[in-house]
Structure formats: C-alpha cells, structure tokens
Design an enzyme around this catalytic site. Structure first.
Site, short mmCIF file in Angstrom:
data_model
loop_
_atom_site.label_atom_id
_atom_site.label_comp_id
_atom_site.label_asym_id
_atom_site.label_seq_id
_atom_site.Cartn_x
_atom_site.Cartn_y
_atom_site.Cartn_z
N LEU A 33 88.37 45.30 -68.96
CA LEU A 33 88.27 44.02 -68.35
C LEU A 33 86.86 44.39 -66.99
O LEU A 33 86.91 43.83 -66.28
CB LEU A 33 89.56 43.91 -67.44
CG LEU A 33 90.54 43.56 -67.73
CD1 LEU A 33 91.91 43.34 -67.26
CD2 LEU A 33 90.49 42.17 -68.78
N PHE A 77 84.22 44.38 -80.45
CA PHE A 77 83.13 43.72 -79.69
C PHE A 77 83.01 44.41 -77.89
O PHE A 77 82.38 44.38 -77.40
CB PHE A 77 84.13 42.18 -79.10
CG PHE A 77 84.47 41.32 -80.28
CD1 PHE A 77 83.63 40.53 -80.63
CD2 PHE A 77 85.49 41.67 -80.71
CE1 PHE A 77 83.67 40.02 -81.78
CE2 PHE A 77 86.08 40.64 -81.77
CZ PHE A 77 85.29 39.95 -82.41
N ALA A 79 81.54 45.93 -75.94
CA ALA A 79 79.61 46.70 -75.86
C ALA A 79 78.80 46.30 -75.19
O ALA A 79 79.11 44.90 -74.37
CB ALA A 79 79.99 46.37 -77.17
N ASN A 96 78.25 53.43 -73.97
CA ASN A 96 79.14 52.14 -74.26
C ASN A 96 79.02 52.22 -75.98
O ASN A 96 80.55 51.78 -75.98
CB ASN A 96 79.17 50.93 -73.65
CG ASN A 96 80.01 49.86 -73.23
OD1 ASN A 96 80.69 50.48 -71.95
ND2 ASN A 96 80.38 49.35 -74.21
N TYR A 148 69.04 48.43 -76.11
CA TYR A 148 70.42 47.53 -76.66
C TYR A 148 70.34 47.30 -78.57
O TYR A 148 71.26 47.83 -79.31
CB TYR A 148 70.05 45.91 -76.25
CG TYR A 148 71.16 45.16 -77.15
CD1 TYR A 148 72.80 45.26 -77.16
CD2 TYR A 148 70.97 44.25 -77.97
CE1 TYR A 148 73.59 44.91 -77.96
CE2 TYR A 148 72.05 43.24 -78.07
CZ TYR A 148 73.00 43.87 -77.82
OH TYR A 148 74.11 42.66 -78.88
N LYS A 152 72.73 49.69 -81.11
CA LYS A 152 73.74 49.01 -81.45
C LYS A 152 73.16 49.68 -83.47
O LYS A 152 74.24 49.36 -84.56
CB LYS A 152 73.21 47.09 -81.99
CG LYS A 152 74.26 46.50 -80.72
CD LYS A 152 75.42 46.79 -81.44
CE LYS A 152 76.57 45.99 -80.60
NZ LYS A 152 77.50 45.88 -80.35
N HIS A 196 71.46 34.49 -70.19
CA HIS A 196 70.94 33.90 -71.49
C HIS A 196 70.55 32.54 -70.92
O HIS A 196 70.84 31.72 -69.99
CB HIS A 196 72.66 33.88 -72.26
CG HIS A 196 72.40 35.56 -72.99
ND1 HIS A 196 73.89 36.28 -72.83
CD2 HIS A 196 72.01 35.66 -73.33
CE1 HIS A 196 73.90 36.96 -73.40
NE2 HIS A 196 72.79 37.54 -74.12
N LEU A 197 69.36 32.51 -71.60
CA LEU A 197 68.95 31.15 -71.94
C LEU A 197 70.48 30.14 -71.58
O LEU A 197 69.59 29.09 -70.15
CB LEU A 197 68.09 30.98 -72.94
CG LEU A 197 67.34 29.27 -72.70
CD1 LEU A 197 66.32 29.71 -71.74
CD2 LEU A 197 66.19 29.36 -74.03
N ASP A 290 61.28 41.36 -75.23
CA ASP A 290 61.51 39.99 -75.95
C ASP A 290 60.31 40.39 -77.45
O ASP A 290 59.70 40.01 -77.27
CB ASP A 290 61.34 39.07 -75.32
CG ASP A 290 62.29 38.27 -74.41
OD1 ASP A 290 63.49 38.76 -74.41
OD2 ASP A 290 62.24 37.82 -73.29
#
Ligand code: UFG
Length: 336
Positions: A33, A77, A79, A96, A148, A152, A196-197, A290
């Site tokens: 949580l 999930f 992460a 994490n 990030y 991954k 996020h966009l 980006d």
C-alpha cells in the site's frame, strides 16, 4: 488459475485483478500500500498487506496459496515506475525494483511457485535502433538511458538466470505508455503525485492545474515533441491473463512487447484531447531521461499470446477523464 498478484492494489495490478476475476480465476492480492489503495481490491478478494522486500512475509503469502490449493502463478507489479524520479533517486529504484524482485524470486523458489508474469517496460530499449524509426523489437539492443529502465533490465536478466537455475517459466511483458481506466470507473490511476502525460492533461481539463507543459519541442520527430505508443490499461490487463495461460499451457517462457504498435507525439495527444476538452498548454524545456521516440512492434504478442489491443487513444483519454472527474468529486480513492 490460482494467482498471487504482488502490487495488485496499484494502477496496473488492480486492472489485472479485475480482469482475472471477470475471467473466473482465484486471486490473492499482496501489496504494501505504498502507492496502491486498499479500496482498489475488489470485495471478496483476499488481501495480504506486505512488502516483496520482506522475505518471511512474502514466503508466507506464497506458501498459503488460495483456499483451493497452491498458486499456479505469481504476477509481479510491485515496482517504482516514474522516469524523472528514477533519475533523481536511483537508489530507491534499485532497492524496490531489483532487491524487491530478488526477494520475491527467493520466496518463489522456497515455496515452489515456478511461474512468474513480470511487468517490464519499453524503457529497457533506451533510444531505439535508428534504422527502425522508433520501433522496438524484442530482440533489439537494450541500452537504457535512465535508472528506471536500467533496474527493469537488471530484473529481466535476474528472472532469466533464476528461471534457468530453478526450472521456472516466465512471461516478461515490456509495457509502452499505459493509460486509461476500467470501464466501471471503480479503479484508475489514483496517485498523489501524477507525472504521466494523459492524467496531467485531464487534471488541466478539470481545472485542477492551470496549464499543461509540453516538455521539449526540438526532438527529431514529426513535430518536435516526443513520440510514444499509448496502450489502454484494460487491453494491457487482458494480455497478462493470456501470457500466464500461454506459459502454463506450453511449459515455456516468453518475452513480449505490449503496445498498440502506433506512435503519437505529445502534441498529437494534446490535439486529440483538445477535440474533447478545453485546456491551456505551453512548451517547456526537455525533461531528463526522455528518449525521442518509442513505438512497440507488437507482432510477437499477437502471434504467441493471441492478443490484440482493442481500445483507442480517444478511449484512453475519455476513461481517464471520467475517472479523474469521479475521484475529484468523491472522497479520495473510495469506490462509488
Ligand atoms: N510529458 C509532457 N508533459 C507532461 C508529462 C509528460 O510533455 O506534463 C511528455 C514526456 O516528456 C514524454 C511523454 O509526455 O515525452 C510521455 O511521458 P510520460 O511521463 O507520460 O511517460 P514516459 O514515456 O516517461 O514513461 C512511460 C512509463 C514508463 C515506460 C515508458 C515507455 O512511465 O514506465 O512510458 O514508453 F517505460
């Protein structure tokens, strides 16, 4: 299937839980949580509060199984996933995303749960191979340009080595830009700090922000703004069920891109949203980390998993707007 969903109270995890329940599977949600919401776990689904970095707690959760037996598969999930945050705080991402997965895999080996479906990301590609014009294929070079993507990629490799050593199967899914909300509007992207966009466009359209900023208009793309492949979260969620069934039925592993196969620039997304809503925007400097262009080649997911994205960019925009409107008028995170 009997499924443990680690991170099942978060945005993507909760959508997968909803689709699993609709498809008649037995689900247990395991989540600390930290960003997920207890209210995103459907009634009647067992919820265990715990952290994947806690070996004892994760081992206990995996060992318990469902009321009718051991888990067939664990979905991961849990992460961290915000590119700019990973640039400013890489240690949190390694802790994490790498240490968390390592602990979870150790717990899976201990409890003999030998199948994992793992959320990876297009960020593992870095700047895609120039000769592909922004399109990413699973066999392309993976050279992440932010922490990030790096964490991954390390996680993908860890899974592959552990699977080889311990006779496990995996389904690694490389997500592109996930957006939208479940048609029921009971769940969606509900976070305090949105980055996020599409959610930021919708917050601006709802008057919760003054102006949207478009980060950079000097990239080598159709209009100078970054191009991304947007995929509806419900399409993405269905792919997890197909992926889990595929590896269980075929006793083999798979790694697939999950994207629509179509690229939209930030400006094109803004223009599509402006046809539906009113809001102001301005150009701002580039954001760290980006890449210019990321588009999925999704042939492998289509051919092996039989997956086909069905929902459009407009459906992502309208469902995110409707969800954001709902949570801005109801008490935070509580289902209506
Ligand atoms: N953007 C803006 N203004 C904003 C927010 C975003 O111009 O207010 C731009 C970004 O600079 C980028 C594009 O919109 O060019 C998309 O940015 P997002 O933050 O929505 O998403 P990212 O592309 O950074 O990352 C997402 C996921 C990653 C995944 C990646 C794959 O968070 O997990 O998509 O394409 F790896």
């Amino acid at each position: 299937m009997k499924v443990l969903v680690a991170g099942g109270a978060g945005y993507i995890g909760s959508h997968v839980v909803f689709e699993l329940i609709r498809d008649g599977h037995e689900v247990v949600v395991y989540d600390n949580l930290s960003t997920g919401r207890r209210s995103a776990v459907p009634e009647g689904v067992r919820f265990i509060e715990g952290d994947i970095r806690d070996l004892d707690a994760t081992t206990r959760a995996l060992a318990q199984g469902t009321s009718s037996g051991s888990f067939d598969v664990a979905l991961h999930f849990a992460a961290k996933l915000v590119v700019p945050e990973s640039v400013s705080n890489p240690l949190a991402y390694y802790h994490n995303n790498v240490e968390g997965l390592r602990t979870m895999l150790e717990a899976m080996v201990k409890t003999n749960v030998r199948t994992i479906v793992f959320s990876s990301t297009a960020a593992v590609y870095g700047e895609p191979d120039k000769s592909h014009n922004g399109e990413c294929l699973e066999g392309d070079l993976t050279v992440p340009i932010n922490p990030y993507g790096e964490t991954k990629l390390a996680a993908e490799k860890m899974i592959q080595w552990v699977a080889q050593a311990h006779d496990m199967n995996y389904c690694i899914l490389r997500y592109f830009n996930v957006a939208g909300a479940d048609a029921s509007l009971r769940i969606g992207l509900d976070k305090d700090q949105l980055t996020h966009l599409i959610p930021l466009i919708m917050q601006t359209a709802l008057g919760l922000r003054e102006k949207l900023q478009i980060y950079g208009n000097d990239y080598d793309t159709i209009d100078g703004t970054c191009v991304r492949d947007y995929i509806h979260v419900s399409d993405l969620a269905r792919a997890h069920i197909l992926g889990a069934k595929y590896i269980l039925d075929n006793d083999r592993s798979v790694l697939c891109n999950l994207g629509s196969g179509q690229g939209f620039s930030v400006k094109q997304v803004v223009d599509a949203a402006l046809k539906m809503f009113e809001f102001a925007y301005e150009y701002a400097p580039r954001r760290d980390g980006d890449p210019a262009k990321l588009i999925a080649n999704n042939q492998r997911a289509q051919e092996l998993l039989g997956w086909q994205p069905q929902l459009s960019l407009e459906q992502m925009l309208s469902s995110d707007f409707a969800y954001r409107q709902k949570i801005s008028t109801s008490s935070h995170g509580e289902p209506a």
